[in-house]
Design an enzyme around this catalytic site. Structure first.
Site, short mmCIF file in Angstrom:
data_model
loop_
_atom_site.label_atom_id
_atom_site.label_comp_id
_atom_site.label_asym_id
_atom_site.label_seq_id
_atom_site.Cartn_x
_atom_site.Cartn_y
_atom_site.Cartn_z
N SER A 147 0.86 -1.19 0.00
CA SER A 147 0.00 0.00 0.00
C SER A 147 0.89 1.23 0.00
O SER A 147 1.72 1.41 0.91
CB SER A 147 -0.88 -0.01 1.26
OG SER A 147 -1.71 1.13 1.29
N LYS A 173 -0.82 -0.88 -4.57
CA LYS A 173 -2.09 -0.21 -4.22
C LYS A 173 -1.75 1.24 -3.94
O LYS A 173 -0.86 1.52 -3.12
CB LYS A 173 -2.69 -0.89 -2.99
CG LYS A 173 -3.70 -0.08 -2.20
CD LYS A 173 -4.41 -0.98 -1.21
CE LYS A 173 -4.73 -0.25 0.07
NZ LYS A 173 -5.48 -1.12 1.03
N LEU A 174 -2.45 2.15 -4.64
CA LEU A 174 -2.20 3.57 -4.43
C LEU A 174 -3.33 4.18 -3.62
O LEU A 174 -4.51 3.99 -3.97
CB LEU A 174 -2.14 4.30 -5.79
CG LEU A 174 -1.13 3.81 -6.83
CD1 LEU A 174 -1.24 4.66 -8.10
CD2 LEU A 174 0.28 3.81 -6.28
N LYS A 175 -3.00 4.89 -2.56
CA LYS A 175 -4.01 5.67 -1.85
C LYS A 175 -4.40 6.84 -2.74
O LYS A 175 -3.53 7.48 -3.34
CB LYS A 175 -3.43 6.20 -0.53
CG LYS A 175 -3.17 5.11 0.49
CD LYS A 175 -4.45 4.48 0.98
CE LYS A 175 -4.15 3.46 2.04
NZ LYS A 175 -5.39 2.84 2.55
N ASP A 201 -7.13 2.84 -3.40
CA ASP A 201 -7.90 2.83 -2.16
C ASP A 201 -8.19 4.27 -1.76
O ASP A 201 -7.27 5.04 -1.51
CB ASP A 201 -7.10 2.12 -1.05
CG ASP A 201 -7.93 1.98 0.23
OD1 ASP A 201 -7.42 1.36 1.19
OD2 ASP A 201 -9.08 2.47 0.26
N ASN A 203 -10.25 5.15 0.82
CA ASN A 203 -10.66 5.28 2.24
C ASN A 203 -11.85 6.23 2.37
O ASN A 203 -11.82 7.20 3.13
CB ASN A 203 -9.48 5.77 3.10
CG ASN A 203 -8.45 4.67 3.33
OD1 ASN A 203 -7.36 4.73 2.79
ND2 ASN A 203 -8.79 3.64 4.10
N GLU A 226 -10.99 0.49 -4.09
CA GLU A 226 -11.34 0.11 -2.71
C GLU A 226 -12.01 1.28 -1.99
O GLU A 226 -11.50 2.40 -2.01
CB GLU A 226 -10.05 -0.29 -1.97
CG GLU A 226 -10.21 -0.83 -0.59
CD GLU A 226 -8.86 -1.23 0.03
OE1 GLU A 226 -7.86 -1.36 -0.70
OE2 GLU A 226 -8.82 -1.36 1.26
N ASP A 251 -13.97 -2.18 2.17
CA ASP A 251 -13.06 -2.36 3.31
C ASP A 251 -13.84 -1.90 4.55
O ASP A 251 -14.50 -2.70 5.21
CB ASP A 251 -11.79 -1.53 3.06
CG ASP A 251 -10.83 -1.46 4.25
OD1 ASP A 251 -9.72 -0.96 4.09
OD2 ASP A 251 -11.21 -1.93 5.34
N LYS A 275 -10.26 -7.82 6.76
CA LYS A 275 -9.32 -7.47 7.83
C LYS A 275 -9.85 -8.08 9.12
O LYS A 275 -10.86 -7.61 9.66
CB LYS A 275 -9.21 -5.97 7.99
CG LYS A 275 -8.57 -5.24 6.82
CD LYS A 275 -8.57 -3.74 7.08
CE LYS A 275 -7.86 -3.00 5.97
NZ LYS A 275 -7.95 -1.53 6.17
N GLY A 303 -4.53 -4.89 5.39
CA GLY A 303 -3.55 -4.67 6.46
C GLY A 303 -3.90 -3.44 7.27
O GLY A 303 -4.48 -2.49 6.75
C1 LIG Z 1 -2.27 -0.82 4.45
C2 LIG Z 1 -3.47 0.05 4.38
O1 LIG Z 1 -3.61 0.84 3.48
N1 LIG Z 1 -4.36 -0.07 5.39
C3 LIG Z 1 -5.63 0.60 5.56
C4 LIG Z 1 -5.44 2.05 5.92
C5 LIG Z 1 -4.73 2.20 7.24
C6 LIG Z 1 -4.95 1.34 8.27
C7 LIG Z 1 -4.30 1.47 9.48
C8 LIG Z 1 -3.41 2.50 9.69
C9 LIG Z 1 -2.74 2.65 10.91
C10 LIG Z 1 -1.87 3.69 11.08
C11 LIG Z 1 -1.62 4.53 10.04
C12 LIG Z 1 -2.28 4.40 8.84
C13 LIG Z 1 -3.19 3.37 8.64
C14 LIG Z 1 -3.84 3.23 7.43
C15 LIG Z 1 -6.56 0.42 4.36
O2 LIG Z 1 -6.47 -0.57 3.64
O3 LIG Z 1 -7.45 1.25 4.21
MG LIG Z 2 -8.59 0.16 2.66
#
Ligand SMILES: CC(=O)N[C@@H](Cc1ccc2ccccc2c1)C(=O)O
Ligand SMILES: [Mg+2]
Length: 381
Positions: A147, A173-175, A201, A203, A226, A251, A275, A303
């Site tokens: 990620s 995976k790009l935020k 992703d 979020n 995502e 998610d 998750k 994760g």
């Molecule tokens: C790997 C990934 O992108 N995880 C989460 C976002 C996430 C999850 C838990 C976190 C805890 C501390 C800091 C940033 C965090 C980001 C997701 O899939 O949306």
């Molecule tokens: Mg996510």
């Protein structure tokens, strides 16, 4: 298991680099680890055993409603006393019953998941069974995705992605967020080609009003998008799914097998990011895996920047048949210079599934001490 003591440790692990998502920029992972000690019945009498659990809640309620301080109080003031009452009635707590025993408390799935994980680890260590074998894993290693946070510039992003591809990660995976979506995706495609497994992703950063904009992502052959919309937007995700060809993956919206069933029935998700910490534990995660498989819905293991404890359990879960897409099970050094367990390392783009009893890993005392912010004994007297 008869629980005799529980230790709650709040940890602070510095991140190797700032991790920016649509909801925050984090430079450290504030997390919560549980150590449960007690005894487990075996054919040759009771054995003393220790189990480890990890609560994936963030330090602040930015990803979901739970957060570390709340989870600590929830575990100490409500959840453990409920289990203590069960034991006082002469009954044992087992991983398979923890969820049901704690059902009267509404929500707080991340707090509950940590307890279930520790009890399961203790029981499996006592009988010498690994998480992988317990869940029915069919593989001994799992493909590693990574990620990639929102970067200060497209050039910085290309440098980061190039580095991860050089390390061997099999999926990128790009935020994304409004203002940082089409350009980074187009640049990665331009620089690294169409073969790279690529997904995004958000979020929950967009609304249905962005549908025509998000539709433009369909030109880039993404595996999935995502959580584009808010976690309570199942119906709107279903509408968005009819407006774009990129598969929608959920998610934050999926907190239980019931949510997964609703999302699949409504057509809100054609892929699910499982998750275990978010859905209340590894047993519920397995139920979501089984349900999704029955509907032909692909799942992958997400994760939460877990330490090696949660990473070990996630790798075991991700080795189940239905986990057909690479998960966010990166090497420990994606986020941490030093893990609290032996580090998970990338080998040919894969992470090895621990084969030892229980989690198959445990904290290295000095490493754990270095990142422990506070420790509390919390088993009710
Ligand atoms: C790997 C990934 O992108 N995880 C989460 C976002 C996430 C999850 C838990 C976190 C805890 C501390 C800091 C940033 C965090 C980001 C997701 O899939 O949306
Ligand atoms: Mg996510």
């Amino acid at each position: 298991m008869l629980i005799e003591s529980v230790e709650l440790r709040e940890l602070r692990l510095p991140l190797v680099s700032p991790f920016t998502t649509s909801f925050s920029t984090q430079t450290e992972r504030n997390t919560l680890v549980l150590r449960v000690a007690g005894s487990v019945p075996t054919p040759n009498g009771r054995v003393d055993v220790v189990g480890w659990g990890e609560c994936v809640a963030l330090g602040e309620p930015l990803y979901s409603p739970e957060y570390i301080d709340g989870a600590k109080r929830m575990i100490q003031l409500y959840l453990l006393p409920m289990l203590a009452r069960v034991q006082a009635e002469g009954r044992e707590v087992t991983a398979e019953t923890v969820g049901a025993l704690l059902e009267k408390v509404v929500g707080h799935r991340m707090a509950k998941a940590a307890i279930e994980m520790a009890v399961l680890d203790a029981e499996l260590r006592a009988r010498g069974e690994s998480f992988a074998r317990y869940f029915g894993a069919t593989r001994t290693r799992v493909p590693a995705g990574v990620s990639v946070g929102i970067q200060p510039s497209v050039d910085a992003l290309l440098g980061a992605v190039g580095g991860y591809l050089d390390e061997g990660y099999v999926r990128i995976k790009l935020k994304i967020q409004p203002g940082w979506d089409l350009a980074p995706v187009a640049a990665v495609r331009q620089q690294f080609g169409d073969e790279v497994l690529l997904q995004v992703d958000a979020n929950a950063a967009y609304t249905l009003a962005d549908a025509q904009h998000l539709r433009r992502l369909d030109d880039y052959g993404l595996l999935l998008i995502e959580q584009p919309l808010a976690e309570d937007d199942l119906v709107q995700h279903a509408k968005l799914a009819t407006a774009m060809s990129t598969p929608i993956c959920l998610d934050e919206s999926i907190e239980s097998a019931k949510d997964a069933a609703d999302a699949i029935t409504l057509g809100a998700a054609s892929v699910i990011n499982i998750k275990p910490g978010r859905v209340g534990g590894y047993l519920e995660a397995k139920r979501i895996h089984d349900l999704s498989r029955a509907h032909g819905v692909a799942v992958w293991c997400g994760g939460m920047l877990e330490t090696g404890l949660g990473r070990a359990a996630n790798a075991a879960l991700a080795a189940l048949d239905g986990f057909s897409l690479p998960g966010d099970i990166s090497a420990s050094d994606r986020f941490y210079r030093e893990d609290i367990t032996e580090p998970f390392v990338l080998r040919d783009g894969h992470i090895d599934v621990p084969q030892g009893p229980g989690l198959g890993v445990e904290p290295i005392p000095e490493n754990l001490a270095r990142v422990t912010h506070d420790t509390q004994e919390v088993w009710p007297a």
